[in-house]
Design a protein around this motif. Structure first.
Motif, PDB file in Angstrom:
ATOM      1  N   LYS A   1       3.530  -6.824  11.533  1.00 21.79           N
ATOM      2  CA  LYS A   1       4.911  -7.083  11.154  1.00 21.79           C
ATOM      3  C   LYS A   1       5.002  -8.342  10.286  1.00 21.79           C
ATOM      4  CE  LYS A   1       9.492  -8.042  13.105  1.00 21.79           C
ATOM      5  NZ  LYS A   1      10.281  -8.171  14.366  1.00 21.79           N
ATOM      6  N   SER A   2       4.337  -9.395  10.708  1.00 23.24           N
ATOM      7  CA  SER A   2       4.362 -10.647   9.941  1.00 23.24           C
ATOM      8  C   SER A   2       3.797 -10.444   8.537  1.00 23.24           C
ATOM      9  CB  SER A   2       3.565 -11.739  10.671  1.00 23.24           C
ATOM     10  OG  SER A   2       4.160 -12.040  11.917  1.00 23.24           O
ATOM     11  N   TYR A   3       2.699  -9.683   8.454  1.00 25.33           N
ATOM     12  CA  TYR A   3       2.079  -9.432   7.145  1.00 25.33           C
ATOM     13  C   TYR A   3       3.019  -8.619   6.256  1.00 25.33           C
ATOM     14  CZ  TYR A   3      -1.400  -8.107   3.656  1.00 25.33           C
ATOM     15  OH  TYR A   3      -2.078  -7.917   2.478  1.00 25.33           O
ATOM     16  N   ALA A   4       3.642  -7.587   6.828  1.00 23.66           N
ATOM     17  CA  ALA A   4       4.539  -6.732   6.044  1.00 23.66           C
ATOM     18  C   ALA A   4       5.754  -7.505   5.551  1.00 23.66           C
ATOM     19  CB  ALA A   4       4.967  -5.528   6.875  1.00 23.66           C
ATOM     20  N   LEU A   5       6.257  -8.416   6.371  1.00 21.87           N
ATOM     21  CA  LEU A   5       7.399  -9.237   5.958  1.00 21.87           C
ATOM     22  C   LEU A   5       7.006 -10.218   4.854  1.00 21.87           C
ATOM     23  CD1 LEU A   5       9.018  -9.983   9.441  1.00 21.87           C
ATOM     24  CD2 LEU A   5      10.052  -8.661   7.577  1.00 21.87           C
ATOM     25  N   ALA A   6       5.768 -10.699   4.922  1.00 26.23           N
ATOM     26  CA  ALA A   6       5.299 -11.677   3.929  1.00 26.23           C
ATOM     27  C   ALA A   6       4.836 -11.023   2.633  1.00 26.23           C
ATOM     28  CB  ALA A   6       4.167 -12.507   4.521  1.00 26.23           C
ATOM     29  N   HIS A   7       4.599  -9.711   2.676  1.00 19.99           N
ATOM     30  CA  HIS A   7       4.122  -8.995   1.487  1.00 19.99           C
ATOM     31  C   HIS A   7       5.001  -7.767   1.243  1.00 19.99           C
ATOM     32  CE1 HIS A   7       0.648 -11.262   3.011  1.00 19.99           C
ATOM     33  NE2 HIS A   7       0.221 -11.302   1.756  1.00 19.99           N
ATOM     34  N   PRO A   8       6.234  -7.966   0.786  1.00 18.73           N
ATOM     35  CA  PRO A   8       7.139  -6.832   0.519  1.00 18.73           C
ATOM     36  C   PRO A   8       6.486  -5.812  -0.417  1.00 18.73           C
ATOM     37  CG  PRO A   8       8.307  -8.918   0.331  1.00 18.73           C
ATOM     38  CD  PRO A   8       6.845  -9.261   0.443  1.00 18.73           C
ATOM     39  N   SER A   9       6.573  -4.578  -0.040  1.00 17.13           N
ATOM     40  CA  SER A   9       5.997  -3.465  -0.806  1.00 17.13           C
ATOM     41  C   SER A   9       4.475  -3.570  -0.921  1.00 17.13           C
ATOM     42  CB  SER A   9       6.616  -3.386  -2.208  1.00 17.13           C
ATOM     43  OG  SER A   9       8.011  -3.201  -2.126  1.00 17.13           O
ATOM     44  N   GLY A  10       3.862  -4.396  -0.069  1.00 23.05           N
ATOM     45  CA  GLY A  10       2.419  -4.560  -0.124  1.00 23.05           C
ATOM     46  C   GLY A  10       1.688  -3.839   0.977  1.00 23.05           C
ATOM     47  N   VAL A  11       2.412  -3.045   1.775  1.00 22.68           N
ATOM     48  CA  VAL A  11       1.796  -2.294   2.871  1.00 22.68           C
ATOM     49  C   VAL A  11       2.144  -0.818   2.699  1.00 22.68           C
ATOM     50  CG1 VAL A  11       1.670  -1.950   5.358  1.00 22.68           C
ATOM     51  CG2 VAL A  11       1.920  -4.255   4.440  1.00 22.68           C
ATOM     52  N   ASN A  12       1.119   0.034   2.701  1.00 22.22           N
ATOM     53  CA  ASN A  12       1.298   1.479   2.570  1.00 22.22           C
ATOM     54  C   ASN A  12       0.826   2.179   3.834  1.00 22.22           C
ATOM     55  OD1 ASN A  12       2.151   1.168  -0.136  1.00 22.22           O
ATOM     56  ND2 ASN A  12       0.031   1.211  -0.854  1.00 22.22           N
TER      57      ASN A  12
ATOM     58  N   ARG B   1      13.592  -0.044   9.102  1.00 24.30           N
ATOM     59  CA  ARG B   1      14.924  -0.413   9.593  1.00 24.30           C
ATOM     60  C   ARG B   1      14.818  -1.393  10.752  1.00 24.30           C
ATOM     61  NH1 ARG B   1      19.563   2.992  12.700  1.00 24.30           N
ATOM     62  NH2 ARG B   1      18.108   2.553  14.364  1.00 24.30           N
ATOM     63  N   GLU B   2      13.830  -1.180  11.634  1.00 24.72           N
ATOM     64  CA  GLU B   2      13.661  -2.052  12.787  1.00 24.72           C
ATOM     65  C   GLU B   2      13.165  -3.439  12.379  1.00 24.72           C
ATOM     66  OE1 GLU B   2      14.026  -1.270  16.361  1.00 24.72           O
ATOM     67  OE2 GLU B   2      15.335   0.164  15.326  1.00 24.72           O
ATOM     68  N   TRP B   3      12.252  -3.480  11.416  1.00 27.34           N
ATOM     69  CA  TRP B   3      11.603  -4.737  11.052  1.00 27.34           C
ATOM     70  C   TRP B   3      12.210  -5.413   9.830  1.00 27.34           C
ATOM     71  CZ3 TRP B   3       5.581  -3.620  11.398  1.00 27.34           C
ATOM     72  CH2 TRP B   3       5.226  -3.494  12.751  1.00 27.34           C
ATOM     73  N   GLY B   4      12.972  -4.677   9.027  1.00 29.31           N
ATOM     74  CA  GLY B   4      13.467  -5.244   7.779  1.00 29.31           C
ATOM     75  C   GLY B   4      12.379  -5.344   6.731  1.00 29.31           C
ATOM     76  N   THR B   5      11.392  -4.431   6.808  1.00 34.20           N
ATOM     77  CA  THR B   5      10.262  -4.441   5.882  1.00 34.20           C
ATOM     78  C   THR B   5      10.447  -3.391   4.790  1.00 34.20           C
ATOM     79  OG1 THR B   5       9.109  -3.003   7.474  1.00 34.20           O
ATOM     80  CG2 THR B   5       8.599  -5.361   7.511  1.00 34.20           C
ATOM     81  N   GLN B   6       9.468  -3.311   3.890  1.00 31.05           N
ATOM     82  CA  GLN B   6       9.499  -2.339   2.799  1.00 31.05           C
ATOM     83  C   GLN B   6       8.184  -1.563   2.743  1.00 31.05           C
ATOM     84  OE1 GLN B   6      10.968  -4.012  -0.979  1.00 31.05           O
ATOM     85  NE2 GLN B   6      11.749  -5.750   0.178  1.00 31.05           N
TER      86      GLN B   6
END
Length: 326
Positions: A148-159, A178-183
């Protein structure tokens, strides 16, 4: 797989096969000399494909006829489901159906080339799949919290690898974002085998699907499981927490697989097919194989499967609305 199952299936199932072959199978619309084709709507090498290929020899022993696997991957199972719906209803074709083809697709697509309620005759549910959240071994993530921390720090960087639009993985991505506010981005593949290859190569950063697709890679240290779907930890991976323990227990779905025939298949044939599948999938040695692949046997009758499909479709509609998936 085929060689390892042939011997025990012959001795275990021979008596039942003899009994079945003495019945008027031609009158039931299923000639023993004609192969039984099982349409599998995902790619070869996926855990469901592996299990069904292992089941083919003992099924052939019970039915007294060859059993062949016909992979029709693509489009969230639509390609395979459509092929099965349009097949002759003479007992020579059945299809592996699952949560996408029968429950989620009606809510995810405006138009389907098949009707999951009208175009199939339920034969029986076979098993649930124990899913896991896995990442490449070289990915600097050891837990769901770190992911979660990585996905938040790297928007659109996790597939995350998916089985295409409308698949359970696509819904998981929508729900997770939606739960994490990630992309996190869903990347479509044609089956668990290709997704496992992509995770190993670092082509994608995560996958959420049946652990049977990854167990060899996990044992080889090429991918890492960081969470498992299930009520309790797996005895085979006791150090891997459950989704609930990791804070992901709110995702309201569980993947399953079953067998259906084209609508109009004679009921006597449906019952005969159910008896054969139930015999194989309840056998203790085959249960051991499934459990080693993180597959939980859950065989039902045709009537029970029909009732299950109704309730599962209702749950799928709720999840689609919850995820706000398009």
């Amino acid at each position: 797989m085929k060689t390892s199952f042939h011997g025990w299936s012959r001795s275990l199932l021979g008596a039942l096969a003899t009994t079945l072959l003495t019945t008027s199978v031609c009158a039931q619309g299923l000639a023993p000399a004609k192969p039984l084709r099982i349409i599998v709507p995902i790619a070869a090498g996926s855990v469901t494909d592996v299990v069904l290929r292992a089941a083919a020899p003992p099924l052939g022993e019970v039915l007294g006829q060859p059993v062949v696997i016909d992979n029709r991957p693509g489009a969230s199972g639509i390609v395979g489901a459509d092929a099965c719906a349009k097949a002759a209803a003479d007992g020579s074709t059945v299809c592996a159906v699952y949560h996408a083809t029968m429950s989620f697709n009606p809510f995810m697509f405006d138009k389907l080339p098949y009707d999951p309620e009208k175009d199939f005759a339920p034969v029986g549910r076979l098993f649930f799949v124990t899913e896991g959240l896995v990442v490449p071994a070289k990915f600097a993530v050891q837990s769901v919290a770190e992911l979660k921390s990585y996905a938040l720090a790297h928007p659109s960087g996790v597939n995350l690898g998916t089985l295409g639009e409308g698949s359970l993985q696509e819904l998981f991505v929508a729900w997770l974002n939606r739960e994490w506010g990630t992309q996190i981005v869903g990347v479509p593949y044609k089956g668990g085998g290709p997704i496992a290859t992509a995770v190993t190569a670092g082509e994608i950063q995560m996958a959420q699907m049946g652990l049977g697709n990854f167990i060899g890679l996990i044992q080889a240290g090429q991918v890492r499981a960081i969470a498992l779907a299930g009520e309790r930890r797996s005895p085979q991976l006791p150090n891997v927490p459950t989704m609930q323990e990791s804070g992901l227990g709110g995702f309201p779905s569980r993947p399953w697989w079953g067998i259906a025939a084209p609508a109009g298949t004679p009921q006597a044939t449906v019952d005969r097919l159910h008896q054969a599948f139930a015999t194989v999938f309840k056998d203790p040695k085959f249960v051991q194989l499934m459990e080693a692949r993180y597959v939980e046997p859950a065989v039902t009758t045709p009537k029970e499967f029909a009732a299950f499909l109704k309730t599962d479709r209702e749950a799928a509609g709720m999840l689609v609305r919850l995820s706000r998936a398009k």
